[in-house]
Design an enzyme around this catalytic site. Structure first.
Site, PDB file in Angstrom:
ATOM      1  N   ASP A 116     -40.832  -6.504  16.878  1.00  0.00           N
ATOM      2  CA  ASP A 116     -40.324  -5.156  16.571  1.00  0.00           C
ATOM      3  C   ASP A 116     -38.867  -5.067  17.020  1.00  0.00           C
ATOM      4  O   ASP A 116     -38.544  -5.396  18.161  1.00  0.00           O
ATOM      5  CB  ASP A 116     -41.151  -4.121  17.349  1.00  0.00           C
ATOM      6  CG  ASP A 116     -40.644  -2.709  17.139  1.00  0.00           C
ATOM      7  OD1 ASP A 116     -41.054  -2.085  16.149  1.00  0.00           O
ATOM      8  OD2 ASP A 116     -39.814  -2.240  17.949  1.00  0.00           O
ATOM      9  N   HIS A 119     -36.547   5.551  12.423  1.00  0.00           N
ATOM     10  CA  HIS A 119     -36.623   5.434  13.888  1.00  0.00           C
ATOM     11  C   HIS A 119     -36.922   6.776  14.561  1.00  0.00           C
ATOM     12  O   HIS A 119     -37.656   6.844  15.538  1.00  0.00           O
ATOM     13  CB  HIS A 119     -35.299   4.872  14.420  1.00  0.00           C
ATOM     14  CG  HIS A 119     -35.409   4.231  15.766  1.00  0.00           C
ATOM     15  ND1 HIS A 119     -34.501   3.330  16.239  1.00  0.00           N
ATOM     16  CD2 HIS A 119     -36.332   4.358  16.756  1.00  0.00           C
ATOM     17  CE1 HIS A 119     -34.863   2.940  17.454  1.00  0.00           C
ATOM     18  NE2 HIS A 119     -35.966   3.552  17.777  1.00  0.00           N
ATOM     19  N   LYS A 140     -35.786  -0.834  11.984  1.00  0.00           N
ATOM     20  CA  LYS A 140     -35.772   0.632  11.864  1.00  0.00           C
ATOM     21  C   LYS A 140     -34.462   1.172  11.318  1.00  0.00           C
ATOM     22  O   LYS A 140     -33.388   0.608  11.574  1.00  0.00           O
ATOM     23  CB  LYS A 140     -36.060   1.251  13.236  1.00  0.00           C
ATOM     24  CG  LYS A 140     -37.285   0.673  13.918  1.00  0.00           C
ATOM     25  CD  LYS A 140     -37.702   1.454  15.136  1.00  0.00           C
ATOM     26  CE  LYS A 140     -38.771   0.716  15.908  1.00  0.00           C
ATOM     27  NZ  LYS A 140     -38.255  -0.324  16.812  1.00  0.00           N
ATOM     28  N   TYR A 194     -30.698  -1.852  18.501  1.00  0.00           N
ATOM     29  CA  TYR A 194     -31.126  -2.424  19.779  1.00  0.00           C
ATOM     30  C   TYR A 194     -30.069  -3.425  20.265  1.00  0.00           C
ATOM     31  O   TYR A 194     -29.649  -4.318  19.534  1.00  0.00           O
ATOM     32  CB  TYR A 194     -32.475  -3.143  19.659  1.00  0.00           C
ATOM     33  CG  TYR A 194     -33.684  -2.229  19.596  1.00  0.00           C
ATOM     34  CD1 TYR A 194     -33.595  -0.859  19.837  1.00  0.00           C
ATOM     35  CD2 TYR A 194     -34.939  -2.740  19.299  1.00  0.00           C
ATOM     36  CE1 TYR A 194     -34.703  -0.032  19.785  1.00  0.00           C
ATOM     37  CE2 TYR A 194     -36.060  -1.924  19.244  1.00  0.00           C
ATOM     38  CZ  TYR A 194     -35.927  -0.568  19.480  1.00  0.00           C
ATOM     39  OH  TYR A 194     -37.047   0.242  19.426  1.00  0.00           O
TER      40      TYR A 194
HETATM   41  N1  LIG Z   1     -39.570   3.694  18.333  1.00  0.00           N
HETATM   42  C1  LIG Z   1     -38.994   4.031  19.456  1.00  0.00           C
HETATM   43  O1  LIG Z   1     -38.372   5.110  19.589  1.00  0.00           O
HETATM   44  C2  LIG Z   1     -39.094   3.097  20.643  1.00  0.00           C
HETATM   45  C3  LIG Z   1     -38.722   3.535  21.927  1.00  0.00           C
HETATM   46  C4  LIG Z   1     -38.870   2.648  22.998  1.00  0.00           C
HETATM   47  C5  LIG Z   1     -39.354   1.365  22.780  1.00  0.00           C
HETATM   48  N2  LIG Z   1     -39.678   0.953  21.508  1.00  0.00           N
HETATM   49  C6  LIG Z   1     -40.218  -0.411  21.246  1.00  0.00           C
HETATM   50  O2  LIG Z   1     -41.309  -0.661  22.118  1.00  0.00           O
HETATM   51  C7  LIG Z   1     -41.074  -1.850  22.877  1.00  0.00           C
HETATM   52  C8  LIG Z   1     -41.730  -1.774  24.239  1.00  0.00           C
HETATM   53  O3  LIG Z   1     -41.394  -0.586  24.914  1.00  0.00           O
HETATM   54  P1  LIG Z   1     -40.644  -0.534  26.326  1.00  0.00           P
HETATM   55  O4  LIG Z   1     -39.755  -1.707  26.496  1.00  0.00           O
HETATM   56  O5  LIG Z   1     -40.094   0.839  26.441  1.00  0.00           O
HETATM   57  O6  LIG Z   1     -41.833  -0.573  27.385  1.00  0.00           O
HETATM   58  P2  LIG Z   1     -42.955  -1.580  27.889  1.00  0.00           P
HETATM   59  O7  LIG Z   1     -43.082  -2.739  27.002  1.00  0.00           O
HETATM   60  O8  LIG Z   1     -44.146  -0.733  28.141  1.00  0.00           O
HETATM   61  O9  LIG Z   1     -42.397  -2.003  29.317  1.00  0.00           O
HETATM   62  C9  LIG Z   1     -41.438  -2.998  29.507  1.00  0.00           C
HETATM   63  C10 LIG Z   1     -41.298  -3.221  31.011  1.00  0.00           C
HETATM   64  O10 LIG Z   1     -42.540  -3.708  31.526  1.00  0.00           O
HETATM   65  C11 LIG Z   1     -42.334  -4.919  32.235  1.00  0.00           C
HETATM   66  N3  LIG Z   1     -43.475  -5.807  31.939  1.00  0.00           N
HETATM   67  C12 LIG Z   1     -43.787  -6.366  30.739  1.00  0.00           C
HETATM   68  N4  LIG Z   1     -44.940  -7.051  30.835  1.00  0.00           N
HETATM   69  C13 LIG Z   1     -45.364  -6.936  32.102  1.00  0.00           C
HETATM   70  C14 LIG Z   1     -46.491  -7.416  32.794  1.00  0.00           C
HETATM   71  N5  LIG Z   1     -47.435  -8.138  32.184  1.00  0.00           N
HETATM   72  N6  LIG Z   1     -46.624  -7.113  34.122  1.00  0.00           N
HETATM   73  C15 LIG Z   1     -45.679  -6.357  34.742  1.00  0.00           C
HETATM   74  N7  LIG Z   1     -44.590  -5.852  34.134  1.00  0.00           N
HETATM   75  C16 LIG Z   1     -44.435  -6.142  32.821  1.00  0.00           C
HETATM   76  C17 LIG Z   1     -41.041  -5.478  31.705  1.00  0.00           C
HETATM   77  O11 LIG Z   1     -40.432  -6.196  32.742  1.00  0.00           O
HETATM   78  P3  LIG Z   1     -39.616  -7.588  32.481  1.00  0.00           P
HETATM   79  O12 LIG Z   1     -38.483  -7.226  31.579  1.00  0.00           O
HETATM   80  O13 LIG Z   1     -39.251  -7.997  33.856  1.00  0.00           O
HETATM   81  O14 LIG Z   1     -40.564  -8.498  31.837  1.00  0.00           O
HETATM   82  C18 LIG Z   1     -40.248  -4.226  31.376  1.00  0.00           C
HETATM   83  O15 LIG Z   1     -39.606  -3.733  32.546  1.00  0.00           O
HETATM   84  C19 LIG Z   1     -39.550  -1.966  22.894  1.00  0.00           C
HETATM   85  O16 LIG Z   1     -39.122  -3.273  23.157  1.00  0.00           O
HETATM   86  C20 LIG Z   1     -39.199  -1.516  21.484  1.00  0.00           C
HETATM   87  O17 LIG Z   1     -39.410  -2.590  20.580  1.00  0.00           O
HETATM   88  C21 LIG Z   1     -39.576   1.812  20.446  1.00  0.00           C
END
Ligand SMILES: NC(=O)c1ccc[n+]([C@@H]2O[C@H](COP(=O)([O-])OP(=O)(O)OC[C@H]3O[C@@H](n4cnc5c(N)ncnc54)[C@H](OP(=O)(O)O)[C@@H]3O)[C@@H](O)[C@H]2O)c1
Length: 288
Positions: free
Chosen positions: A59, A129, A96, A64
């Site tokens: 994704d 988005h 997006k 980004y």
């Molecule tokens: N459509 C939208 O508006 C929108 C908004 C936000 C995000 N997104 C998408 O959703 C994706 C994921 O969301 P997100 O990055 O906000 O949150 P997330 O994936 O819930 O959290 C990422 C965080 O969790 C940590 N992490 C990952 N796996 C882990 C594990 N197994 N154990 C402990 N910690 C862990 C990562 O640390 P490390 O980096 O140290 O691994 C990072 O700090 C984004 O990359 C993006 O593609 C979309």
């Protein structure tokens, strides 16, 4: 010769260890791997590690990392396709549309920029988005959706969907005659989105969960005692419990990490199952 044999042996070990990620059928007949790599913070190495771990769904978005996410994904995919390890049809790529391209006629410009960055001829999924209008202009989500239907018909993407939409905004795009395949919204045990999930299920629209393990909005999710306690029973981490909770509710997850250990952990979700009682206990953690 010995070097070649060692490389082949290592390749087969990687293949054996890589997770086979199940697919979910979308309302337009295409299928999507139910776990994807969140692409808002990636490096070329983390994308390669993810592909090695079995991820086949990535994704991303035009904005980004200021465009560097799509560029890095494009570079790695180009190398991977060239090596013949994975073919284009084996990977599912989502990007997006950003607000500056919301006017109907500009949607194709937005997707073409993403395709150029990614070095691809088509996307698997293209999302609006955010429903927000650009620069204070009054472009409706319906108008932008017409532009999305145009790029779908032009085969620039296999499927179209939305992100951060509420029920009213979804009604407005559905009225245009093409139902989005997914609504990508924040979703995890602290914000389980049960209300909009019923609406989405009724319309056969999948929910894709962003920040499924908390993201920046719920940084303490993984320290939750209940998730840790349930994880201990299954010999998995709280992150795996949070992701499995979504999968058992037919939700697609796109966790982000650059850490190879976490990348593997976040797709290692198919050797345990939460009980109905545990699902109820996790639903009780909802804060919204
Ligand atoms: N459509 C939208 O508006 C929108 C908004 C936000 C995000 N997104 C998408 O959703 C994706 C994921 O969301 P997100 O990055 O906000 O949150 P997330 O994936 O819930 O959290 C990422 C965080 O969790 C940590 N992490 C990952 N796996 C882990 C594990 N197994 N154990 C402990 N910690 C862990 C990562 O640390 P490390 O980096 O140290 O691994 C990072 O700090 C984004 O990359 C993006 O593609 C979309």
């Amino acid at each position: 010769m010995t070097k070649l044999l060692i490389s082949l042996a290592l390749l087969s070990i990687t293949t054996c260890l890589a997770q086979q990620i199940p697919y979910r059928q979308l309302n337009d007949g295409h299928k999507i791997p139910i776990v994807g790599l969140g692409g808002n913070h990636v490096t070329e190495q983390s994308i390669k590690d993810a592909l090695d771990a079995g991820y086949r769904h990535i994704d991303t978005s035009l904005n980004y990392m200021g465009g560097a996410s799509e560029a890095a994904i494009g570079k790695v995919l180009k190398e991977t396709f060239k090596e013949g390890k994975i073919k284009r049809q084996d990977v599912y790529i989502t990007s997006k549309l950003e607000t500056e391209y919301h006017p109907r006629k500009q949607v194709s410009e937005g997707i073409k920029k993403s395709l150029t960055n990614l070095g691809l001829e088509y996307l698997d999924l293209y999302l609006i988005h955010t429903p927000a209008s650009s620069n204070g202009t009054n472009i409706t989500v319906g108008e932008t959706w017409e532009g999305m239907i145009d790029v779908l018909k032009a085969n620039l993407t296999r499927s179209i969907g939305v992100s951060n939409f509420n029920e009213k905004q979804l009604d407005e795009v559905i009225a245009k005659g093409v139902v989005p395949v997914t609504n990508q919204i924040i979703c995890n045990p602290y914000i389980n989105q049960n209300q909009i999930l019923s609406y989405l299920n009724k319309h056969n629209i999948t929910l894709t969960a962003y920040s499924p393990i908390g993201g920046t909005r719920y940084p303490d999710l993984l320290k939750d005692k209940k998730l840790i306690e349930i994880g201990a029973k299954h010999n998995v981490t709280s992150a795996q419990v949070a992701l499995r909770f979504e999968i058992q509710r037919d939700i697609i997850v796109i966790p982000n990490s650059q850490n190879p250990k976490y990348l593997k952990e976040n797709v290692d979700l198919f050797n345990f199952k939460l009980t109905d009682e545990e699902i109820k206990e996790i639903e009780a953690l909802n804060k919204n």
